[in-house]
Design a protein around this motif. Structure first.
Motif, PDB file in Angstrom:
ATOM      1  N   SER A 157       0.863  -1.179   0.000  1.00  0.00           N
ATOM      2  CA  SER A 157       0.000   0.000   0.000  1.00  0.00           C
ATOM      3  C   SER A 157       0.895   1.222   0.000  1.00  0.00           C
ATOM      4  N   SER A 158       0.557   2.207  -0.849  1.00  0.00           N
ATOM      5  CA  SER A 158       1.403   3.395  -0.951  1.00  0.00           C
ATOM      6  C   SER A 158       0.698   4.458  -1.774  1.00  0.00           C
ATOM      7  N   CYS A 159       1.485   5.467  -2.223  1.00  0.00           N
ATOM      8  CA  CYS A 159       0.987   6.554  -3.052  1.00  0.00           C
ATOM      9  C   CYS A 159       1.254   6.236  -4.522  1.00  0.00           C
ATOM     10  N   SER A 160       0.311   6.538  -5.369  1.00  0.00           N
ATOM     11  CA  SER A 160       0.500   6.310  -6.797  1.00  0.00           C
ATOM     12  C   SER A 160       1.436   7.361  -7.380  1.00  0.00           C
ATOM     13  N   LYS A 161       2.451   6.917  -8.115  1.00  0.00           N
ATOM     14  CA  LYS A 161       3.365   7.845  -8.767  1.00  0.00           C
ATOM     15  C   LYS A 161       2.725   8.468 -10.001  1.00  0.00           C
ATOM     16  N   ASP A 162       1.860   7.690 -10.669  1.00  0.00           N
ATOM     17  CA  ASP A 162       1.121   8.184 -11.830  1.00  0.00           C
ATOM     18  C   ASP A 162      -0.361   8.036 -11.540  1.00  0.00           C
ATOM     19  N   GLU A 163      -1.205   8.390 -12.504  1.00  0.00           N
ATOM     20  CA  GLU A 163      -2.637   8.223 -12.308  1.00  0.00           C
ATOM     21  C   GLU A 163      -2.933   6.749 -12.005  1.00  0.00           C
ATOM     22  N   CYS A 164      -3.673   6.500 -10.954  1.00  0.00           N
ATOM     23  CA  CYS A 164      -3.936   5.138 -10.499  1.00  0.00           C
ATOM     24  C   CYS A 164      -4.948   4.443 -11.415  1.00  0.00           C
ATOM     25  N   THR A 165      -4.632   3.240 -11.845  1.00  0.00           N
ATOM     26  CA  THR A 165      -5.518   2.446 -12.696  1.00  0.00           C
ATOM     27  C   THR A 165      -5.751   1.093 -12.044  1.00  0.00           C
ATOM     28  N   GLU A 166      -7.004   0.740 -11.841  1.00  0.00           N
ATOM     29  CA  GLU A 166      -7.324  -0.526 -11.187  1.00  0.00           C
ATOM     30  C   GLU A 166      -7.226  -1.694 -12.169  1.00  0.00           C
ATOM     31  N   LEU A 167      -6.793  -2.835 -11.655  1.00  0.00           N
ATOM     32  CA  LEU A 167      -6.650  -4.027 -12.481  1.00  0.00           C
ATOM     33  C   LEU A 167      -6.683  -5.261 -11.593  1.00  0.00           C
ATOM     34  N   ALA A 168      -7.456  -6.257 -11.998  1.00  0.00           N
ATOM     35  CA  ALA A 168      -7.499  -7.536 -11.277  1.00  0.00           C
ATOM     36  C   ALA A 168      -7.597  -8.662 -12.305  1.00  0.00           C
ATOM     37  N   PHE A 169      -6.766  -9.697 -12.143  1.00  0.00           N
ATOM     38  CA  PHE A 169      -6.827 -10.827 -13.060  1.00  0.00           C
ATOM     39  C   PHE A 169      -6.200 -12.053 -12.403  1.00  0.00           C
ATOM     40  N   SER A 170      -6.419 -13.209 -13.027  1.00  0.00           N
ATOM     41  CA  SER A 170      -5.771 -14.441 -12.576  1.00  0.00           C
ATOM     42  C   SER A 170      -5.422 -15.286 -13.788  1.00  0.00           C
ATOM     43  N   ALA A 171      -4.431 -16.159 -13.612  1.00  0.00           N
ATOM     44  CA  ALA A 171      -4.008 -17.046 -14.693  1.00  0.00           C
ATOM     45  C   ALA A 171      -3.470 -18.339 -14.105  1.00  0.00           C
ATOM     46  N   THR A 172      -3.676 -19.435 -14.842  1.00  0.00           N
ATOM     47  CA  THR A 172      -3.117 -20.736 -14.488  1.00  0.00           C
ATOM     48  C   THR A 172      -2.266 -21.191 -15.662  1.00  0.00           C
ATOM     49  N   LEU A 173      -0.966 -21.315 -15.430  1.00  0.00           N
ATOM     50  CA  LEU A 173      -0.045 -21.683 -16.497  1.00  0.00           C
ATOM     51  C   LEU A 173       0.365 -23.145 -16.355  1.00  0.00           C
ATOM     52  N   GLY A 174       1.254 -23.585 -17.234  1.00  0.00           N
ATOM     53  CA  GLY A 174       1.682 -24.975 -17.214  1.00  0.00           C
ATOM     54  C   GLY A 174       2.252 -25.388 -15.872  1.00  0.00           C
ATOM     55  N   GLY A 175       2.033 -26.639 -15.502  1.00  0.00           N
ATOM     56  CA  GLY A 175       2.478 -27.120 -14.205  1.00  0.00           C
ATOM     57  C   GLY A 175       1.620 -26.627 -13.067  1.00  0.00           C
ATOM     58  N   GLN A 176       0.430 -26.094 -13.423  1.00  0.00           N
ATOM     59  CA  GLN A 176      -0.516 -25.578 -12.419  1.00  0.00           C
ATOM     60  C   GLN A 176       0.057 -24.399 -11.617  1.00  0.00           C
ATOM     61  N   TRP A 177       0.950 -23.631 -12.230  1.00  0.00           N
ATOM     62  CA  TRP A 177       1.391 -22.375 -11.619  1.00  0.00           C
ATOM     63  C   TRP A 177       0.206 -21.412 -11.645  1.00  0.00           C
ATOM     64  N   LYS A 178      -0.205 -20.949 -10.479  1.00  0.00           N
ATOM     65  CA  LYS A 178      -1.361 -20.063 -10.386  1.00  0.00           C
ATOM     66  C   LYS A 178      -0.903 -18.670  -9.920  1.00  0.00           C
ATOM     67  N   PHE A 179      -1.327 -17.654 -10.663  1.00  0.00           N
ATOM     68  CA  PHE A 179      -0.942 -16.284 -10.328  1.00  0.00           C
ATOM     69  C   PHE A 179      -2.175 -15.399 -10.314  1.00  0.00           C
ATOM     70  N   SER A 180      -2.312 -14.599  -9.254  1.00  0.00           N
ATOM     71  CA  SER A 180      -3.425 -13.647  -9.165  1.00  0.00           C
ATOM     72  C   SER A 180      -2.881 -12.268  -8.821  1.00  0.00           C
ATOM     73  N   TYR A 181      -3.591 -11.248  -9.287  1.00  0.00           N
ATOM     74  CA  TYR A 181      -3.100  -9.864  -9.225  1.00  0.00           C
ATOM     75  C   TYR A 181      -4.292  -8.946  -8.964  1.00  0.00           C
ATOM     76  N   ASP A 182      -4.139  -8.015  -8.032  1.00  0.00           N
ATOM     77  CA  ASP A 182      -5.219  -7.070  -7.730  1.00  0.00           C
ATOM     78  C   ASP A 182      -4.622  -5.715  -7.363  1.00  0.00           C
ATOM     79  N   HIS A 183      -4.957  -4.688  -8.110  1.00  0.00           N
ATOM     80  CA  HIS A 183      -4.477  -3.323  -7.860  1.00  0.00           C
ATOM     81  C   HIS A 183      -5.694  -2.415  -7.758  1.00  0.00           C
TER      82      HIS A 183
END
Length: 227
Positions: free
Chosen positions: A78-104
């Motif tokens: 958590s901090s201050c945005s250096k540029d205009e703040c843009t929200e983004l949320a996504f998830s992905a499952t890659l080979g070998g069942q590597w799971k990555f999720s992201y939320d801004h």
């Protein structure tokens, strides 16, 4: 003379209003943002103030690697945005069942991004198959030999990820991944993830022909393209 005095008085009044308004707006433009970073629950705090025109942000990333706890990681920031703040949320499952999720997430009031009161909204991984099948693989040496992966939940797009991760100063590794992802993960350009990696993403609707990839010598090219 009376008219001149009237206009003079009006101009003085307008000037006073402008100055007062400027001071009022200036006093409202700055507010405190929570400034903290956590790695797997261990946090460092350093409070500071930022401008409301940029906003505060709350950010969380999670990487889950089956049977390899040392590679799994959850980063909260958590901090201050250096540029205009843009929200983004996504998830992905890659080979070998590597799971990555992201939320801004963004907010614009005093201390609005405090971790103690913020609701974490990472996309959840759902086990129900959704009928989409994608080629999947993951590597950090540029080689990627896809195998079929049945997608689940809201991950309805086939994704291809390519990027670089910095290791040991000027050296880098080539990231290449394929798998299933949410539609919000598509078309990302030069996105920084897990602090030291930058990626581009490309999506399709599924059932793409499986292809192999070998490009261990493209690290320098990718660094120039993504940096």
């Amino acid at each position: 003379m009376g008219v001149t005095m009237s206009w003079s008085s009006i101009l003085k009044s307008l000037l006073a209003v402008c100055i007062f308004t400027h001071l009022s707006v200036s006093s409202e433009e700055r507010y405190g943002c929570d400034n903290k970073k956590c790695y797997n629950g261990r946090c460092i705090s350093n409070p500071k103030t930022c401008e409301s025109s940029k906003g505060c942000f709350y950010h969380v990333q999670e990487l889950k690697v089956p049977n390899v706890l040392s590679r799994s990681l959850k980063i909260k920031e958590s901090s201050c945005s250096k540029d205009e703040c843009t929200e983004l949320a996504f998830s992905a499952t890659l080979g070998g069942q590597w799971k990555f999720s992201y939320d801004h997430q963004c907010c614009y009031t005093d201390q609005c991004n405090r971790m103690s009161k913020h609701v974490e909204s990472l996309p959840s991984f759902q086990p129900q198959p959704n009928g989409v099948e994608c080629p999947s693989c993951y590597s950090e040496d540029g080689e990627c030999k896809p195998v079929p992966l049945k997608c689940t939940g809201e991950e309805t797009k086939c994704i291809e990820v390519i990027g670089t991760a910095m290791i040991n100063g000027p050296l880098c590794s080539v990231i290449r991944g394929m798998g299933c992802a949410t539609v919000t993960s598509c078309g990302l350009k030069n996105l920084t993830i897990l602090e030291n990696a930058k990626i581009d993403t490309f999506c399709s609707n599924g059932s793409r022909p499986l292809t192999s990839f070998s490009s261990a010598l493209t690290c320098l090219f990718l660094m120039k393209a993504l940096l």
